[in-house]
Design an enzyme around this catalytic site. Structure first.
Site, PDB file in Angstrom:
ATOM      1  CG  HIS A 130      -1.990   1.031   1.229  1.00  0.00           C
ATOM      2  ND1 HIS A 130      -2.992   1.067   2.176  1.00  0.00           N
ATOM      3  CD2 HIS A 130      -2.227   2.083   0.415  1.00  0.00           C
ATOM      4  CE1 HIS A 130      -3.796   2.093   1.945  1.00  0.00           C
ATOM      5  NE2 HIS A 130      -3.347   2.732   0.891  1.00  0.00           N
ATOM      6  CG  HIS A 156      -1.603   5.943  -2.232  1.00  0.00           C
ATOM      7  ND1 HIS A 156      -2.332   5.147  -3.081  1.00  0.00           N
ATOM      8  CD2 HIS A 156      -2.157   5.769  -0.999  1.00  0.00           C
ATOM      9  CE1 HIS A 156      -3.289   4.523  -2.380  1.00  0.00           C
ATOM     10  NE2 HIS A 156      -3.193   4.877  -1.124  1.00  0.00           N
ATOM     11  NE  ARG A 215      -2.117  13.529  -2.436  1.00  0.00           N
ATOM     12  CZ  ARG A 215      -1.266  14.461  -2.035  1.00  0.00           C
ATOM     13  NH1 ARG A 215      -0.462  15.029  -2.900  1.00  0.00           N
ATOM     14  NH2 ARG A 215      -1.229  14.824  -0.778  1.00  0.00           N
ATOM     15  CB  ALA A 216      -6.017   7.048  -2.480  1.00  0.00           C
ATOM     16  CG  HIS A 245      -7.702   3.503  -1.197  1.00  0.00           C
ATOM     17  ND1 HIS A 245      -8.060   4.756  -0.765  1.00  0.00           N
ATOM     18  CD2 HIS A 245      -6.521   3.229  -0.599  1.00  0.00           C
ATOM     19  CE1 HIS A 245      -7.114   5.221   0.044  1.00  0.00           C
ATOM     20  NE2 HIS A 245      -6.182   4.317   0.169  1.00  0.00           N
ATOM     21  CE1 TYR A 299      -9.142   8.583   1.624  1.00  0.00           C
ATOM     22  CE2 TYR A 299      -7.060   7.666   2.346  1.00  0.00           C
ATOM     23  CZ  TYR A 299      -7.764   8.476   1.486  1.00  0.00           C
ATOM     24  OH  TYR A 299      -7.094   9.152   0.503  1.00  0.00           O
ATOM     25  CG  HIS A 325      -6.977   2.603   5.670  1.00  0.00           C
ATOM     26  ND1 HIS A 325      -7.915   2.623   4.684  1.00  0.00           N
ATOM     27  CD2 HIS A 325      -5.954   3.385   5.228  1.00  0.00           C
ATOM     28  CE1 HIS A 325      -7.501   3.393   3.687  1.00  0.00           C
ATOM     29  NE2 HIS A 325      -6.310   3.865   3.991  1.00  0.00           N
ATOM     30  CD  GLU A 358      -2.987   5.216   4.624  1.00  0.00           C
ATOM     31  OE1 GLU A 358      -2.841   4.736   5.767  1.00  0.00           O
ATOM     32  OE2 GLU A 358      -3.915   5.974   4.332  1.00  0.00           O
ATOM     33  NE  ARG A 395       2.206  12.968   3.665  1.00  0.00           N
ATOM     34  CZ  ARG A 395       2.319  13.438   2.436  1.00  0.00           C
ATOM     35  NH1 ARG A 395       3.269  14.299   2.144  1.00  0.00           N
ATOM     36  NH2 ARG A 395       1.476  13.055   1.497  1.00  0.00           N
TER      37      ARG A 395
END
Lengths: 340, 340
Positions: free
Chosen positions: B6, B8, B70-71, B177, B193, B222, B283, B289
């Protein structure tokens, strides 16, 4: 004592549901006669309570349930403000009768007559009636009266402030609780309920509601939705959003119940969430009524999961009693008046 | 080896996002000129990857990332089918270039050109192009192209069957997603999400999709949303709905990743979910982050949580590598072709 903060009158007499049916039929066809709530005898109420909730209280060893109308039947998305109000009053009046018949076993929590797009005046008036006239100690607040379309503003929006002012004035908390889903994407008790819990929590993380209302208190049911499992995510998101940590920013005002139907879930809950924020609840008789083949016990016999925790009796007493008395001060006052 | 299922391309060159802006401006005002995807040099791609995803792979010790656009920028709710297709092709082409530049480090997973109410033909064609022409090994499927209004049928509805037939034919799985939320109730990464993960799982519990498609495979990211935390609830609901236990009915075809950003959550995941159903994922670089002040490590450095589990190396290898190779057979074939 053991206080169950989350019980619904899911076993109400059939004539009560019939009234709702006739009410919705009348809404669909105003040529029909407007129905009035049925006459329900004390014996009918006793019958539906004694063989169900009261029996389970005895068997499972809880003392008092915070009792509210069946959540999935609130149906705020059906009808209009007038319909919602008449239905809500009938539901709350029935709860009051249960409490009057069994004052040692139940305390009242009211449904609110929400309706999509309607102002909150009717909900505020009904809350006041239930608390001041019927002696209720809290309310259930639906963050999505549309029933799965999520058309209402977030709970942090000023739209809700008049209700919060009344809650603060009356010193009663709200359990955040949606009703049935009319969106085929969302199974009611398997998706919509849990999503609503998660959604409400994240709204509180994003917003700054408790600066405006420092004494406001919410119980997020079903163990806080997905939140404890994703507690690291929420701490990290708060940081990215330049919000204080959720423990400071949200958890002074928000509490989770223990309606999580297996031991590993409860173990996680007490591992990551401060014990002062956890209220015993079973949602009984509610969403999940069967026996867990892995344990031989009912899924919703949540007392067993708490009993099995490696906590001191004093800590268990916080979950079982003390936190509920703090979050619901009107319950505490009632209990104290009875010498408890 | 360690496969991250996972990741992106959240760090794509700015000209890519600019193209999207111009595209949406053109949709709003057709008098503007129709934009074309920007010319992006290999060096620009290298710059955005080496200092970010590749650097983190090295630092955190993963080997290969299943890499998709990028989702949150998929934005299926914006524009129309034509806009979605042009944007999707530009996004997927960029992923293909990353994979071509770093074939040891990335494998491609495509975005689909979904659009609310549109038929799935464009998505099926793009899936085929990405798998057959670009060598991708899977796709991301958005159960709610409306971006938070949930207007699409449940994933078990026949609406989706043509896409599932193509997935089965190509032998590729989909990660469920969603993209950004345009519903103010739902914070994208904090509510939408997680809710989507929970919702999709409950749709599978209610339905009977995997009888029709026994080889179909979905990854619910997730950590499976709220599901592992409420695993008892789902087992109990399946029972009430007269469905087989989720372990039989759903978990032969559904897998959860490890994008759960704290140790207690991962501990719960491996305690309740069969190890064969868990795929390592981070992810990264994604929703969260920052550094966890409680551990001093990045929240999304999920390898640390797996490393800390009291599992044998063989069991960890299932989570880190073997399950991913089983769920993504085209990845397995690619790796085998390289002698891995």
């Amino acid at each position: 004592m053991i206080i169950d903060c989350h019980g619904h009158y899911t076993t109400a007499p059939a004539s009560h549901a019939k009234f709702r049916e006739r009410q919705l039929a009348w809404y669909a066809d105003p040529a029909l006669s407007s129905p009035t709530p049925p006459v329900i005898s004390d014996d009918e109420i006793r019958e539906t309570i004694e063989a169900n909730q009261l029996e389970l209280q005895r068997k499972r060893g809880s003392d008092l349930t915070l009792f509210s109308p069946r959540a999935s039947a609130m149906g705020h998305h059906l009808g209009n403000q007038e319909i919602s109000l008449a239905w809500t009053r009938a539901c709350n009046d029935l709860i009051a009768r249960v409490v009057d018949l069994y004052p040692d076993n139940f305390a009242g929590v009211c449904q609110l007559p929400q309706s999509p797009g309607a102002p909150l005046a009717a909900s505020i008036a009904e809350l006041e009636r239930c608390v001041r006239e019927l002696g209720f100690v809290g309310c259930n607040l639906n963050p999505d009266p549309s029933g799965g379309h999520w058309t209402a503003p977030p709970l942090t929006d000023r739209h809700w402030y008049p209700l919060y002012e009344k809650m603060a004035e009356l010193n009663v908390p709200a359990m955040i609780h949606v009703s049935a889903s009319c969106n085929p994407s969302f199974h009611a008790t398997g998706a919509h309920y849990i999503n609503a819990d998660t959604t409400a929590f994240m709204q509180f993380v994003e917003g700054d509601l408790f600066r405006a209302f420092p004494t406001l208190r919410f119980v997020i049911p079903h163990g806080g939705g997905a939140v404890p499992y994703h507690w690291g995510r929420y701490r990290g998101l708060a940081d990215m959003l330049k919000r204080p940590p959720p423990a400071e920013h949200v958890m002074r005002n928000v509490f989770f119940d223990t309606c999580v139907y297996h031991q590993p879930g409860i173990d996680l809950l007490v591992r990551v969430i401060d014990l002062d924020n956890i209220l015993f609840g079973s949602e009984m008789i509610g969403a999940v009524r069967g026996i867990d083949p892995e344990t031989g016990h009912y899924f919703d016999d949540t007392r067993r999961y708490i009993d099995a925790l490696p906590l001191t009796d004093a800590d268990k007493a916080r979950i079982f009693e003390r936190n509920a008395r703090r979050v619901y001060p009107r319950l505490d006052a009632r209990l104290k008046a009875r010498g408890l």
